[in-house]
Design an enzyme around this catalytic site. Sequence first.
Site, PDB file in Angstrom:
ATOM      1  N   PRO A  10      -2.199 -24.588  15.911  1.00  0.00           N
ATOM      2  CA  PRO A  10      -1.033 -23.282  16.631  1.00  0.00           C
ATOM      3  C   PRO A  10      -0.720 -23.157  16.154  1.00  0.00           C
ATOM      4  O   PRO A  10      -1.380 -22.028  14.951  1.00  0.00           O
ATOM      5  CB  PRO A  10      -0.510 -24.603  15.207  1.00  0.00           C
ATOM      6  CG  PRO A  10      -1.131 -25.267  14.148  1.00  0.00           C
ATOM      7  CD  PRO A  10      -2.492 -25.326  15.043  1.00  0.00           C
ATOM      8  N   ASN A  11      -0.174 -21.967  17.731  1.00  0.00           N
ATOM      9  CA  ASN A  11      -0.117 -20.548  17.217  1.00  0.00           C
ATOM     10  C   ASN A  11      -1.164 -19.532  17.539  1.00  0.00           C
ATOM     11  O   ASN A  11      -1.145 -18.387  17.699  1.00  0.00           O
ATOM     12  CB  ASN A  11       0.688 -19.896  16.467  1.00  0.00           C
ATOM     13  CG  ASN A  11       2.360 -21.029  15.894  1.00  0.00           C
ATOM     14  OD1 ASN A  11       3.013 -20.467  17.170  1.00  0.00           O
ATOM     15  ND2 ASN A  11       2.664 -21.283  15.155  1.00  0.00           N
ATOM     16  N   ARG A  18       0.427 -11.946  18.598  1.00  0.00           N
ATOM     17  CA  ARG A  18       0.898 -12.492  17.391  1.00  0.00           C
ATOM     18  C   ARG A  18       1.089 -11.411  16.049  1.00  0.00           C
ATOM     19  O   ARG A  18      -0.066 -11.439  15.180  1.00  0.00           O
ATOM     20  CB  ARG A  18       0.866 -13.506  17.204  1.00  0.00           C
ATOM     21  CG  ARG A  18       1.208 -14.674  15.521  1.00  0.00           C
ATOM     22  CD  ARG A  18       0.276 -15.644  15.283  1.00  0.00           C
ATOM     23  NE  ARG A  18       0.632 -16.926  14.558  1.00  0.00           N
ATOM     24  CZ  ARG A  18       0.110 -17.914  13.418  1.00  0.00           C
ATOM     25  NH1 ARG A  18      -0.943 -17.466  13.926  1.00  0.00           N
ATOM     26  NH2 ARG A  18       0.498 -17.544  12.761  1.00  0.00           N
ATOM     27  N   TYR A  23      -3.038 -10.341  11.884  1.00  0.00           N
ATOM     28  CA  TYR A  23      -4.615 -10.950  13.028  1.00  0.00           C
ATOM     29  C   TYR A  23      -4.821 -10.609  13.959  1.00  0.00           C
ATOM     30  O   TYR A  23      -5.822 -11.171  14.814  1.00  0.00           O
ATOM     31  CB  TYR A  23      -3.478 -12.362  14.083  1.00  0.00           C
ATOM     32  CG  TYR A  23      -2.959 -13.508  12.944  1.00  0.00           C
ATOM     33  CD1 TYR A  23      -3.392 -13.756  11.920  1.00  0.00           C
ATOM     34  CD2 TYR A  23      -1.633 -13.749  13.122  1.00  0.00           C
ATOM     35  CE1 TYR A  23      -3.090 -14.973  11.047  1.00  0.00           C
ATOM     36  CE2 TYR A  23      -0.755 -14.410  12.041  1.00  0.00           C
ATOM     37  CZ  TYR A  23      -2.040 -15.217  10.758  1.00  0.00           C
ATOM     38  OH  TYR A  23      -1.241 -16.541  10.306  1.00  0.00           O
ATOM     39  N   ASN A  74     -10.352 -24.030  12.595  1.00  0.00           N
ATOM     40  CA  ASN A  74      -8.896 -22.899  12.351  1.00  0.00           C
ATOM     41  C   ASN A  74      -7.777 -23.786  12.205  1.00  0.00           C
ATOM     42  O   ASN A  74      -7.135 -23.815  13.192  1.00  0.00           O
ATOM     43  CB  ASN A  74      -8.921 -21.797  12.891  1.00  0.00           C
ATOM     44  CG  ASN A  74      -7.596 -20.616  12.076  1.00  0.00           C
ATOM     45  OD1 ASN A  74      -6.433 -21.278  10.686  1.00  0.00           O
ATOM     46  ND2 ASN A  74      -7.731 -19.752  12.211  1.00  0.00           N
ATOM     47  N   ALA A  77      -1.184 -23.244  10.332  1.00  0.00           N
ATOM     48  CA  ALA A  77      -0.676 -23.905   9.302  1.00  0.00           C
ATOM     49  C   ALA A  77      -0.415 -25.019   9.339  1.00  0.00           C
ATOM     50  O   ALA A  77       0.291 -25.696   7.603  1.00  0.00           O
ATOM     51  CB  ALA A  77       1.178 -23.967   9.866  1.00  0.00           C
ATOM     52  N   GLU A  98     -13.762 -25.008   7.818  1.00  0.00           N
ATOM     53  CA  GLU A  98     -12.961 -23.856   7.612  1.00  0.00           C
ATOM     54  C   GLU A  98     -12.242 -22.500   7.862  1.00  0.00           C
ATOM     55  O   GLU A  98     -12.963 -22.138   6.976  1.00  0.00           O
ATOM     56  CB  GLU A  98     -11.738 -24.506   6.904  1.00  0.00           C
ATOM     57  CG  GLU A  98     -10.085 -23.871   6.746  1.00  0.00           C
ATOM     58  CD  GLU A  98      -8.908 -24.723   5.264  1.00  0.00           C
ATOM     59  OE1 GLU A  98      -9.897 -26.514   6.087  1.00  0.00           O
ATOM     60  OE2 GLU A  98      -8.691 -24.331   4.758  1.00  0.00           O
ATOM     61  N   HIS A 100      -9.712 -18.630   8.551  1.00  0.00           N
ATOM     62  CA  HIS A 100      -8.891 -18.201   8.111  1.00  0.00           C
ATOM     63  C   HIS A 100      -8.605 -16.773   8.928  1.00  0.00           C
ATOM     64  O   HIS A 100      -9.289 -16.223   7.911  1.00  0.00           O
ATOM     65  CB  HIS A 100      -7.645 -18.447   6.932  1.00  0.00           C
ATOM     66  CG  HIS A 100      -7.709 -19.699   7.136  1.00  0.00           C
ATOM     67  ND1 HIS A 100      -6.782 -21.030   7.725  1.00  0.00           N
ATOM     68  CD2 HIS A 100      -8.034 -20.892   5.519  1.00  0.00           C
ATOM     69  CE1 HIS A 100      -6.625 -21.677   7.222  1.00  0.00           C
ATOM     70  NE2 HIS A 100      -7.949 -22.378   6.350  1.00  0.00           N
ATOM     71  N   ARG A 107      -1.407 -13.653   0.758  1.00  0.00           N
ATOM     72  CA  ARG A 107       0.215 -14.110   1.479  1.00  0.00           C
ATOM     73  C   ARG A 107       0.938 -14.626   0.951  1.00  0.00           C
ATOM     74  O   ARG A 107       1.167 -15.198  -0.470  1.00  0.00           O
ATOM     75  CB  ARG A 107      -0.103 -14.866   2.471  1.00  0.00           C
ATOM     76  CG  ARG A 107      -0.880 -13.801   3.441  1.00  0.00           C
ATOM     77  CD  ARG A 107      -1.979 -13.562   4.145  1.00  0.00           C
ATOM     78  NE  ARG A 107       0.362 -14.139   5.873  1.00  0.00           N
ATOM     79  CZ  ARG A 107      -0.392 -14.252   6.711  1.00  0.00           C
ATOM     80  NH1 ARG A 107      -0.985 -15.197   7.471  1.00  0.00           N
ATOM     81  NH2 ARG A 107       1.195 -14.824   7.537  1.00  0.00           N
TER      82      ARG A 107
HETATM   83  C1  DQA Z   1      -4.011 -19.141   9.690  1.00  0.00           C
HETATM   84  C2  DQA Z   1      -3.283 -18.796   8.181  1.00  0.00           C
HETATM   85  C3  DQA Z   1      -2.056 -19.597   8.429  1.00  0.00           C
HETATM   86  O1  DQA Z   1      -1.579 -19.558   7.230  1.00  0.00           O
HETATM   87  C4  DQA Z   1      -1.128 -19.153   9.576  1.00  0.00           C
HETATM   88  O2  DQA Z   1      -0.432 -20.411   9.666  1.00  0.00           O
HETATM   89  C5  DQA Z   1      -2.358 -19.602  10.921  1.00  0.00           C
HETATM   90  C6  DQA Z   1      -3.530 -18.959  11.021  1.00  0.00           C
HETATM   91  C7  DQA Z   1      -4.922 -17.377   9.452  1.00  0.00           C
HETATM   92  O3  DQA Z   1      -5.959 -17.480   9.975  1.00  0.00           O
HETATM   93  O4  DQA Z   1      -5.247 -16.502   8.703  1.00  0.00           O
HETATM   94  O5  DQA Z   1      -1.866 -19.679  11.678  1.00  0.00           O
HETATM   95  O6  DQA Z   1      -4.736 -19.571   9.926  1.00  0.00           O
END
Ligand code: DQA
Length: 147
Positions: A10-11, A18, A23, A74, A77, A98, A100, A107
Amino acid sequence: MKKILVINGPNLNRLGSREPSVYGLQTLADLEHRLQEIGGQQGVTINCFQSNHEGAIIDRIHEADNSYDGIILNPGAFTHYSYAIRDAIASISVPVIEVHISNVHAREAFRHQSVTAPVTKGQIVGLGLYGYEMALLALLNEGKGEK
Ligand code: DQA
């Protein structure tokens, strides 16, 4: 030919616009293009998938079993609370790395825990989009007998 699946949760379709201070300015399309480029150089097929929906990600993980050599994931959240994605990863035999983009440990406290990482091969955090490239190289190294 090896096949690697890249799943962004998501996102992550909002990359580039964003929270750029967290990011960066590169888009998801930029990332996927770069991974395809490396895939071409390394002679590996890269398929990319992004979804904002937990169930769609779970379905994709299930479908990848027995058809991919590795998954770069990835979970966004979902990382921090999706036992369902964790169980999906645990249910397949394909190695998952995984990734990030941000350093989740630097954070908010809720980002410090990953419920998914314990069932993955490993986790790469805080190295920006380069983390995906590292994950790809690590998966390509799989099975060469090196730790
Ligand atoms: C993330 C870190 C997560 O906490 C966050 O909710 C994201 C992006 C990252 O790539 O740093 O959506 O996975």
